[in-house]
Design a protein around this motif. Structure first.
Motif, short mmCIF file in Angstrom:
data_model
loop_
_atom_site.label_atom_id
_atom_site.label_comp_id
_atom_site.label_asym_id
_atom_site.label_seq_id
_atom_site.Cartn_x
_atom_site.Cartn_y
_atom_site.Cartn_z
N THR A 1 65.23 22.13 72.26
CA THR A 1 66.34 21.32 72.77
C THR A 1 66.82 20.35 71.70
O THR A 1 68.03 20.18 71.50
CB THR A 1 65.90 20.53 74.02
OG1 THR A 1 65.25 21.41 74.91
CG2 THR A 1 67.09 19.89 74.70
N LEU A 2 65.88 19.72 71.01
CA LEU A 2 66.27 18.79 69.95
C LEU A 2 66.94 19.52 68.80
O LEU A 2 67.82 18.98 68.14
CB LEU A 2 65.05 18.02 69.44
CG LEU A 2 64.44 17.03 70.41
CD1 LEU A 2 63.33 16.24 69.74
CD2 LEU A 2 65.47 16.06 70.97
N GLY B 1 68.94 21.72 69.19
CA GLY B 1 70.26 22.13 69.67
C GLY B 1 70.30 23.56 70.13
O GLY B 1 71.36 24.17 70.24
N ILE C 1 70.23 15.51 75.53
CA ILE C 1 69.30 15.21 74.45
C ILE C 1 68.57 13.90 74.73
O ILE C 1 67.35 13.79 74.62
CB ILE C 1 70.08 15.08 73.11
CG1 ILE C 1 70.77 16.39 72.77
CG2 ILE C 1 69.16 14.64 72.00
CD1 ILE C 1 69.85 17.53 72.50
N THR D 1 66.09 14.43 77.41
CA THR D 1 64.91 15.16 76.93
C THR D 1 63.93 14.23 76.23
O THR D 1 62.73 14.30 76.46
CB THR D 1 65.34 16.28 75.96
OG1 THR D 1 66.32 17.08 76.60
CG2 THR D 1 64.16 17.13 75.56
N THR E 1 66.75 17.14 63.06
CA THR E 1 67.51 17.81 64.11
C THR E 1 68.99 17.51 63.93
O THR E 1 69.35 16.51 63.32
CB THR E 1 67.10 17.31 65.52
OG1 THR E 1 67.30 15.90 65.55
CG2 THR E 1 65.68 17.63 65.82
N GLN F 1 70.90 16.31 65.88
CA GLN F 1 71.34 15.26 66.81
C GLN F 1 71.47 13.93 66.07
O GLN F 1 70.76 13.70 65.11
CB GLN F 1 70.32 15.10 67.94
CG GLN F 1 69.77 16.38 68.51
CD GLN F 1 70.85 17.29 69.06
OE1 GLN F 1 71.94 16.82 69.36
NE2 GLN F 1 70.57 18.57 69.17
N LEU G 1 68.39 9.52 69.49
CA LEU G 1 66.98 9.84 69.73
C LEU G 1 66.15 8.56 69.75
O LEU G 1 65.26 8.40 70.58
CB LEU G 1 66.45 10.78 68.63
CG LEU G 1 67.20 12.09 68.41
CD1 LEU G 1 66.52 12.91 67.34
CD2 LEU G 1 67.29 12.88 69.69
#
Lengths: 211, 222
Positions: free
Chosen positions: A100-101, A103, B4, B7, B87, B89, B94
């Motif tokens: 998930t991280l 993507g 995200i 999560t 990542t 992101q 995060l």
């Protein structure tokens, strides 16, 4: 695809390498050689963008990775010395969070399938604390089966793996290279990668191999 | 984007719940420190009422410093933090997720138990409510500001003490307005002004701290 130009890295007071140049195109693998402390891990970390080199530039599809940032991260899988799995989470949970991280959306079923393929059948639901070193390593490597990122940077991926797992991982890497992926890896083990173009680079001997 | 964030929060909450002993230490520290003062000073109600806001707030501050060290340390040690840096992101998101989870397990219990501890000091109902509310606004700000220090000292020897030295001076405004609001209410002046300022500090740190902590993480991971 990946181009390293005049790269120089310094750790502490020691210059590990300088004026390092190489280019990797689609479907090519670079095997880094060098004795302990010759800067293999440092080079891999620099290429991943974790470490700022003291000079030179690293280009991905013609652009500096420092400018691309998240765009570059989306196309990269880095597997380092640290296993990067949580002892208190099960193998499935670890894999799903990591994906998930990254993507990558995966279903519960896909996660179970990937773990089965990497040889963890029957261990998917256990807390990772009770897994052996090699099994933990396999949990980390399961990401390679689910993520379609073209660039793989693998630091000693064969460590702690048994014979069967080494064969499996070699197959996975071979497949990736055949699918126009790019792999950069270090290993002290002899790796037989028959397909695709395999280059090797010797670090730390003063003479720099050219690709 | 929200997925995200969710999560990361869920991951850290699950991890925290599977290591419950770690959570309890912070809460017990807070409870014990606050309870020691009435024992040491004696049952003089007027004195206790006077020192209560300061004592509870200082204890909350120290308890949240105690918890800070663990914010990134475990992820740093096992390499999952390194992977978070790689990542696709936004790292600040995060980091915000990690701080949110961290506050939920270390800050929120402390906020919820504070009225009970305030009773030991003979605080009135209204004052207890303001105490609860000031901690509700203040402790997330403490976690956010503290995250910058925790990120900067990652991987250093004696990081725990260093975090406190680095972060404590930055948290002084939170302490002043937090305990100030309770004091003002107790003396009948009304603590709204202090609470507004506390809210402003929270909003500001909510915007800036994750960005600063993300940059600090990149530096300490080199």
């Amino acid at each position: 695809m990946l181009e390293v130009r005049n790269l120089e890295c310094v750790r502490g007071d020691r210059r590990l390498f300088r004026e390092l140049n190489f280019t990797l195109r689609e479907g090519e693998l670079l095997h880094l050689h060098g004795h302990n402390g010759s800067g293999k891990t440092t080079l891999l970390r620099a290429v991943s963008g974790l470490l700022l080199p003291s000079a030179g530039e690293i280009l991905w599809r013609g652009k500096d990775i420092r400018e691309l940032r998240e765009e570059f991260s989306a196309e990269l899988i880095f597997i380092g010395h640290k296993r990067a799995i949580k002892d208190d989470l099960s193998a499935v949970e670890n894999l799903r969070v990591a994906c998930t991280l990254d993507g990558v959306r995966i279903s519960e079923e896909q996660a179970w399938k990937a773990l089965e393929r990497i040889g963890l059948y029957g261990f998917e639901d256990l807390p990772s604390r009770v897994l052996s070193q090699g099994q933990k390593r396999r949990v980390g490597l399961a990401r390679l089966l689910l993520n379609r990122a073209p660039l793989w940077v693998l630091d000693e991926p064969f460590n702690a793996l048994d014979k069967a797992a080494v064969g499996l991982l070699q197959g996975v890497i071979r497949e990736h290279v055949a699918n126009a992926g790019v792999v950069l890896l270090t290993t002290h083990q002899e790796v037989s990668l028959t397909q695709g173009a395999v280059h090797s680079l010797q670090l730390g001997s003063g003479e720099l191999g050219h690709v | 984007m929200f997925e995200i964030f969710r999560t990361v929060v869920m991951r850290d909450l699950v991890l925290a719940l599977r290591r419950r002993a770690d959570l309890m230490t912070v809460l017990f520290f807070f409870v014990i420190v606050v309870s020691l003062f009435p024992l040491a000073i004696g049952p003089e109600m007027s004195t206790l009422r006077m020192i209560a806001p300061g004592v509870v707030w200082v204890a909350a501050l120290l308890a949240s410093m105690l918890a800070l060290e663990r914010l990134f340390a475990a992820d740093y040690a096992d390499g999952t933090l390194e992977q978070m840096l790689l990542t696709p992101q936004p790292l600040a998101l995060l980091v915000l997720g990690k701080i949110a989870a961290h506050w939920l397990v270390t800050g929120l219990p402390l906020v919820l138990i504070s009225p009970l501890l305030g009773l030991q000091y003979g605080l009135s109902g209204e004052t207890l409510l303001v105490l609860l509310f000031s901690l509700l606004l203040g402790t997330p700000a403490l976690s956010l500001i503290g995250a910058i220090g925790a990120a900067l000292t990652l991987g250093l020897r004696g990081g725990g003490v260093l975090v406190s030295l680095l972060v404590l001076p930055l948290t002084i405004p939170v302490l002043i307005f937090g305990s100030g609001s309770v004091e003002a209410t107790a003396s009948g002046m009304g603590g709204e002004g202090h609470l507004y300022l506390l809210g402003a500090i929270l909003v500001m740190s909510l915007v800036l701290a994750p960005l600063a902590a993300a940059t600090a993480l990149r530096i300490s991971n080199e």
